[in-house]
Design an enzyme around this catalytic site. Structure first.
Site, PDB file in Angstrom:
ATOM      1  N   GLU A   3       4.216  -5.938   4.506  1.00  0.00           N
ATOM      2  CA  GLU A   3       3.975  -5.354   5.829  1.00  0.00           C
ATOM      3  C   GLU A   3       5.204  -5.523   6.724  1.00  0.00           C
ATOM      4  OE1 GLU A   3       1.646  -3.525   6.932  1.00  0.00           O
ATOM      5  OE2 GLU A   3       0.145  -3.726   5.355  1.00  0.00           O
ATOM      6  N   ASP A  15       6.343   1.521   7.119  1.00  0.00           N
ATOM      7  CA  ASP A  15       4.988   1.027   6.831  1.00  0.00           C
ATOM      8  C   ASP A  15       4.328   1.874   5.752  1.00  0.00           C
ATOM      9  OD1 ASP A  15       2.602  -0.320   6.968  1.00  0.00           O
ATOM     10  OD2 ASP A  15       1.971   0.553   8.863  1.00  0.00           O
ATOM     11  N   ASP A  25      -0.601   4.269   0.846  1.00  0.00           N
ATOM     12  CA  ASP A  25      -1.138   5.212   1.830  1.00  0.00           C
ATOM     13  C   ASP A  25      -0.450   5.042   3.173  1.00  0.00           C
ATOM     14  OD1 ASP A  25      -2.462   2.675   2.017  1.00  0.00           O
ATOM     15  OD2 ASP A  25      -4.040   3.574   3.239  1.00  0.00           O
ATOM     16  N   HIS A  73       0.830  -1.208   0.000  1.00  0.00           N
ATOM     17  CA  HIS A  73       0.000   0.000   0.000  1.00  0.00           C
ATOM     18  C   HIS A  73       0.860   1.251   0.000  1.00  0.00           C
ATOM     19  CE1 HIS A  73       0.549   0.779   4.410  1.00  0.00           C
ATOM     20  NE2 HIS A  73       0.595  -0.537   4.498  1.00  0.00           N
ATOM     21  N   HIS A 113       3.473   3.758  12.735  1.00  0.00           N
ATOM     22  CA  HIS A 113       2.339   4.538  13.250  1.00  0.00           C
ATOM     23  C   HIS A 113       2.746   5.459  14.401  1.00  0.00           C
ATOM     24  CE1 HIS A 113      -1.148   1.976  11.440  1.00  0.00           C
ATOM     25  NE2 HIS A 113      -0.047   1.855  10.710  1.00  0.00           N
ATOM     26  N   GLU A 142      -5.148   0.796   2.567  1.00  0.00           N
ATOM     27  CA  GLU A 142      -4.883  -0.238   3.569  1.00  0.00           C
ATOM     28  C   GLU A 142      -5.001   0.316   4.972  1.00  0.00           C
ATOM     29  OE1 GLU A 142      -2.977  -3.032   6.275  1.00  0.00           O
ATOM     30  OE2 GLU A 142      -2.369  -0.963   5.923  1.00  0.00           O
TER      31      GLU A 142
END
Length: 377
Positions: free
Chosen positions: A164, A101, A70, A68, A350, A135
């Protein structure tokens, strides 16, 4: 000093502010590189989500890299050491939102395929890319829609690496060869509102529901198996009342989630939950949301190739785990594909000051390329 190909591409991707579901031109960068390698490109835009499917070759097996473009929002900018969308190298680490990520993985995939095709221009089978910008969001118009499109025309993926961030302390120390399923229940227990001084004129749904919730929390749903821990039940959200201390609530809202193993099905979970709620005589409604079924790749050519590739680079075999949350691998597994996840260390994902070790990107590129060598070389 000139950046390596993988570092240069990772920087280009990070510099694009692709907060979900935006792509911000990341996929165009990848598509340009893939077109130069002879890939056929199919853009699949569904509402606010940008996806693309790329394929080189028409033969089996079809091996796919999935990922992904995003990223999650940067959060408080004041807490970042450097601007999150200005890729910066500090002490051997590449900093920026998406570094781990998973824009770092995307760069590794592209460079690995470029190197593999340079060495094997007439490789066996086919190579594909399935890339989405949905995602980190609601996962409604992303990978799941692309998979539906491919399945409708019987174009099935045989093997897939999802990039991932699977690793914990060193890149490649963990390969995720499966994931637990996830199902959420939004429970509304109905009662009768009233004054706390006159409980006989009301029916408190909180009091009625608590014994049932305690039973659900105490239940051993299964014992797990060699690949999965026991199924877990957790309550993340509760809501009742008006905020006033003298009003018995008329409704009680409870949200609960199961992370379940292959020992249980979502239908069995629903049946057992309803059985407990009914046994306690509750007046209730439940809205169920199935986020994904559990999947497992315990054998097969893909797992063998990935393990061998990691061992060749790290001189140590990876641990095979199914821990963590859900990923887009759950949608691809529905095709009957062998699916594993292999990516960078996940310690900073994150978080503010997300980063990835540059040396790990080089190693991950080697792991991806060696996997291709084993499968299609």
């Amino acid at each position: 000093m000139t950046d390596s190909p993988v570092l240069a591409l990772a920087k280009e991707l990070i510099s694009r502010q692709s907060v979900t579901p935006a792509d911000a031109g990341c996929q165009d960068l990848m598509i340009e590189r893939l077109k130069a390698l002879g890939f056929e490109i199919e853009s699949m835009v569904f509402e606010d989500t940008t996806n693309f499917w790329a394929r080189r070759g028409t033969q089996s097996p079809l091996f796919v890299f999935a990922g992904h473009t995003d990223v999650v929002p940067a959060g408080p900018l004041s807490q970042w050491h450097t601007p999150p969308f200005e890729p910066t190298v500090i002490d051997g680490f590449l900093h920026g939102r998406g570094a781990a990520d998973m824009k770092g993985s995307l760069a590794c995939m592209i460079v690995a395929v470029e190197r593999f095709i340079a060495e094997h221009p007439d490789h066996q089978g086919s190579i594909g890319f399935l890339i989405t910008s949905d995602e980190e969001g609601p996962f409604i118009n992303g990978t799941v829609r692309v998979v539906e499109t491919l399945m409708a025309r019987n174009e099935l993926i045989d093997m897939c690496i999802v990039g991932e961030p699977s690793s914990t302390l060193a890149v490649g120390d963990v390969v995720k060869n499966g994931r637990r399923g996830s199902i959420t229940g939004d429970l509304k227990v109905k009662g009768t509102q009233g004054h706390v001084a006159y409980p006989h004129l009301a029916n408190n749904p909180v009091h009625k529901a608590l014994p049932a919730l305690a039973e659900l929390a105490a239940t051993q749903w299964d014992e797990g198996n060699a690949y999965f821990p026991p199924t877990s039940f957790q309550i993340p959200n509760l809501q009742a009342g008006t905020g006033a201390s003298n009003v018995i609530p008329g409704e009680f809202d409870v949200q609960f989630n199961f992370r379940f193993s292959t020992e249980l099905t979502d239908e069995e979970i629903k049946r057992r939950v309803h059985s407990v709620l009914d046994a306690h005589g509750l007046d209730y409604d439940v809205k169920w949301t199935l986020s994904g079924q559990p999947f497992l790749t315990d054998t097969g050519e893909l797992l063998a190739a990935v393990v061998a590739a990691v061992e060749e680079v790290n001189h140590q075999a990876p641990a095979l785990l199914t821990t963590g949350g859900t990923s887009d691998g759950r949608f691809i597994a529905q095709m009957g594909a062998q699916v594993v996840e292999l990516g960078p260390v996940n310690a900073t994902i994150h978080k503010v000051n997300e980063c990835v070790r540059i040396a790990d990107l080089e190693k991950l590129t080697d792991m991806y390329q060696k996997t291709l060598n084993h499968l299609l070389g």
